[in-house]
Design an enzyme around this catalytic site. Structure first.
Site, PDB file in Angstrom:
ATOM      1  N   PHE A   1      -0.359   3.836   5.792  1.00  0.00           N
ATOM      2  CA  PHE A   1      -0.364   2.576   6.536  1.00  0.00           C
ATOM      3  C   PHE A   1       0.976   1.876   6.348  1.00  0.00           C
ATOM      4  CE2 PHE A   1      -4.726   3.733   5.711  1.00  0.00           C
ATOM      5  CZ  PHE A   1      -5.366   3.434   6.898  1.00  0.00           C
TER       6      PHE A   1
ATOM      7  N   VAL B   1      -1.275   2.567   1.304  1.00  0.00           N
ATOM      8  CA  VAL B   1      -0.670   1.374   1.888  1.00  0.00           C
ATOM      9  C   VAL B   1       0.749   1.266   1.334  1.00  0.00           C
ATOM     10  CG1 VAL B   1      -0.781  -1.144   1.864  1.00  0.00           C
ATOM     11  CG2 VAL B   1      -2.884   0.193   2.131  1.00  0.00           C
ATOM     12  N   CYS B   2       1.732   1.160   2.216  1.00  0.00           N
ATOM     13  CA  CYS B   2       3.131   1.102   1.770  1.00  0.00           C
ATOM     14  C   CYS B   2       3.393  -0.173   0.960  1.00  0.00           C
ATOM     15  CB  CYS B   2       4.074   1.133   2.960  1.00  0.00           C
ATOM     16  SG  CYS B   2       5.774   0.734   2.492  1.00  0.00           S
ATOM     17  N   ILE B   3       3.957  -0.011  -0.212  1.00  0.00           N
ATOM     18  CA  ILE B   3       4.149  -1.142  -1.110  1.00  0.00           C
ATOM     19  C   ILE B   3       5.121  -2.179  -0.552  1.00  0.00           C
ATOM     20  CG2 ILE B   3       5.991  -0.047  -2.491  1.00  0.00           C
ATOM     21  CD1 ILE B   3       4.621  -1.339  -4.960  1.00  0.00           C
TER      22      ILE B   3
ATOM     23  N   ALA C   1       3.535  -3.957   2.333  1.00  0.00           N
ATOM     24  CA  ALA C   1       2.405  -4.749   1.834  1.00  0.00           C
ATOM     25  C   ALA C   1       2.892  -6.024   1.152  1.00  0.00           C
ATOM     26  CB  ALA C   1       1.566  -3.915   0.870  1.00  0.00           C
TER      27      ALA C   1
END
Lengths: 133, 130, 102, 133, 102, 130
Positions: free
Chosen positions: F39, F77-79, F82
């Site tokens: 994501f 989820v891409c840090i 995010a």
């Protein structure tokens, strides 16, 4: 993460894959240009075969002299100049996209190879992974 | 003049929230009244206090919070749009049985009626979106 | 005074500008912001369309968005007016109402 | 909220304002059509003078026989039929938008008035608040 | 086998389909999904363009997105193939790679 | 075949997360392996557990959580994306000095390297966005 991963041995195409980043959107109106560039920078550590193509409104990403002071958004265009230091050197721009916007390579912040739409199409067919945002 | 602003997109992904911020500042500088800023669609995501953008970039939510404090702005996050997207204040968290909330300082959650009221009450409605 | 139409989409990718021009009455203003400013530059495949629209409309372009995209007033088509955010606010109050072509 | 508000007395234009909802986007690909409709329904309680116009891809919002079972998204098109019950009866569709998409009023889920682009332009100029999403 | 190009944008509003067609080599497949399915219907101002593209490309359209938008197979241009999500998966595996024209 | 999925838009505003869900289900039914679902951009907003959509509509986040449980999917989820948008897990909340977190069950936050790895490891990458 830059070290070879165990599963790379299983790859039929060998450990290095051809990644293409397709940049078709203008900067600042949306974040796609910036976050695509952030992927390219991280990806550099993986020592893959990386190609960037700028076409359609994506050619505006590398327009010279961007000055974002008055919109309050960070100007990230200088980062394209840093790509060379990451060994990301295959930067292509589509001729038709440049011309229809009245631009030439003199307007661009980085050296690029200009190719026409048929060459872009061929280049895409040569890739293994195509990332677009 | 009495103005209201509608923001339809979330922070960073689109320029909408930035443009709305610059416009609102300029309107205040010119002595106009901002009746309300209404956040709808993904615009509700501007109202999260959980965001931590890179240090060399702007923090859109904090900019709005600061502007609201300085000028007593009414920043309204649409309740229906916020429920879909996971923006909660303490009340909403309780009502929905959620274990926390993420609304930022200076924002309040309320109904779509607040947008209609803004349309009736304001002399101009300016919309920023995708 | 008639309406102010704001257009924030690239004319090369979206049809928002076409739609705005089709629905702007004579005397209505057009304000180009965000990626919409790409319509303001001379020497592109859409410049002729924008020049033609100057007959019936005042067309404005937001300077801060022009500069962000690496352009200056010199790139802007003659007859367009470059405004800053304060000018944007003035247009909103001078025209009767605002319609955003999202 | 449906009761008259104190500030309505101060309105130079009187308590009832002309609101137009401009619907230019197709349903399902994005949420704008649905969330615009949700505003219209809430707004009905305020007893304003409401007009809806469907143009460009917005005409697809009121296409008959939408069946969303296989995309797993709620079909909200029946709600347009409920607008009449909320006294929202001024529904306009742009002729050119219909024709370029090969549609006629027989394809639409609600009765509408078809007007051409110049009439749409005039109708917009008559409004006091124009909402687009 | 060549590439599969997915297009998810309305051809009336965006230029994604034009871009995809300009860059698809002979033999490449085009799959229309989400709002991209509006290009698949006959009797519109873009139908001719899509029919012309059938000379060089197989063109597919996602049935679930067609039905959601109030259309059926009967509305789809002759020569286009209607697929479901399973068919979408098959196309992804049959073609060499996938390029999304977002 | 080994596939990975990239989702670039948030839930509800665009169909991307829905299309990705339907595609992933169909791929699993056909016996393919889903190496990873990544994501990115506003796609990270799919990973909030604070969303409460209307009861007669789907809950996109819960659908992904359920699918991940049933098929042991890796939802990343891409840090960086995010952080910008305010999606936090417990670790990130601590690291950033935030007073809560909102990550949904079945999602994990990690770096962009996970996307590149997915590109290398998977035979096909399918992208859903705006």
């Amino acid at each position: 993460m830059a070290e070879p991963e165990p599963w790379e041995d299983d790859e039929p195409q060998g450990p290095v894959r051809k990644f293409m980043y397709v940049n078709r959107r203008a900067p600042y109106g949306t974040i796609y240009a910036l976050e695509s560039l952030e992927v390219v920078l991280i990806a550099a550590a993986f020592e893959q075969d990386v190609t960037l193509v700028f076409m359609d409104d994506g050619v505006y990403q590398i327009k010279k002299e961007q000055n974002t002071d008055a919109i309050g958004v960070k100007n990230f265009s200088p980062t394209y100049r840093a790509l060379e230091g990451y060994d990301v050197e295959k930067l292509y721009v589509e001729k038709e996209s440049l011309e229809s916007r009245g631009l030439t390579t003199d307007d661009l912040i980085v050296p690029v190879q200009v190719i026409d739409k048929d060459q872009v199409a061929e280049l895409m067919e040569e890739q293994e992974v195509i990332l677009s945002f | 003049m009495k103005l209201s602003i509608l923001v339809n997109e979330g922070p960073y992904q689109h320029q909408a929230a930035d443009s709305a911020m610059q416009f609102t500042k300029a309107a205040l500088e010119k002595g106009h009244e901002i009746f309300r800023v209404f956040f709808y669609n993904d615009g509700v995501n501007v109202g999260t206090r959980f965001g931590v953008p890179p240090q060399d970039d702007r923090n859109i939510t904090e900019q709005w919070t600061a502007l609201a404090k300085a000028h007593d702005l009414d920043l309204v996050v649409c309740i229906a749009a916020a429920q879909r997207r996971g923006i909660l204040d303490e009340n909403e968290a309780k009502r929905q049985g959620k274990d926390g909330n993420n609304i930022a300082d200076g924002f309040r959650i309320s109904g779509l009626g607040q947008l209609i009221e803004a349309g009736i009450q304001s002399e101009r409605m300016v919309i920023f979106g995708d | 005074m008639a309406m102010l139409h704001t257009v924030n989409k690239s004319p090369f990718e979206r049809r928002a500008l076409d739609s705005a021009l089709r629905h702007a009455v004579k005397g209505a203003g057009i304000l180009l912001i965000e990626d919409g400013v790409y319509a303001a530059f001379d020497g592109t495949v859409v410049s002729a369309k924008v020049k033609a629209a100057l007959t019936d409309h005042k067309i404005y372009v937001l300077g801060p968005d022009v500069n962000a995209r690496g352009m200056t007033e010199k790139n802007v088509i003659d007859g367009l007016e470059v405004v800053d955010y304060g000018g944007f606010v003035d247009l909103v109050t001078e025209y009767d109402k605002v319609q955003a072509w999202l």
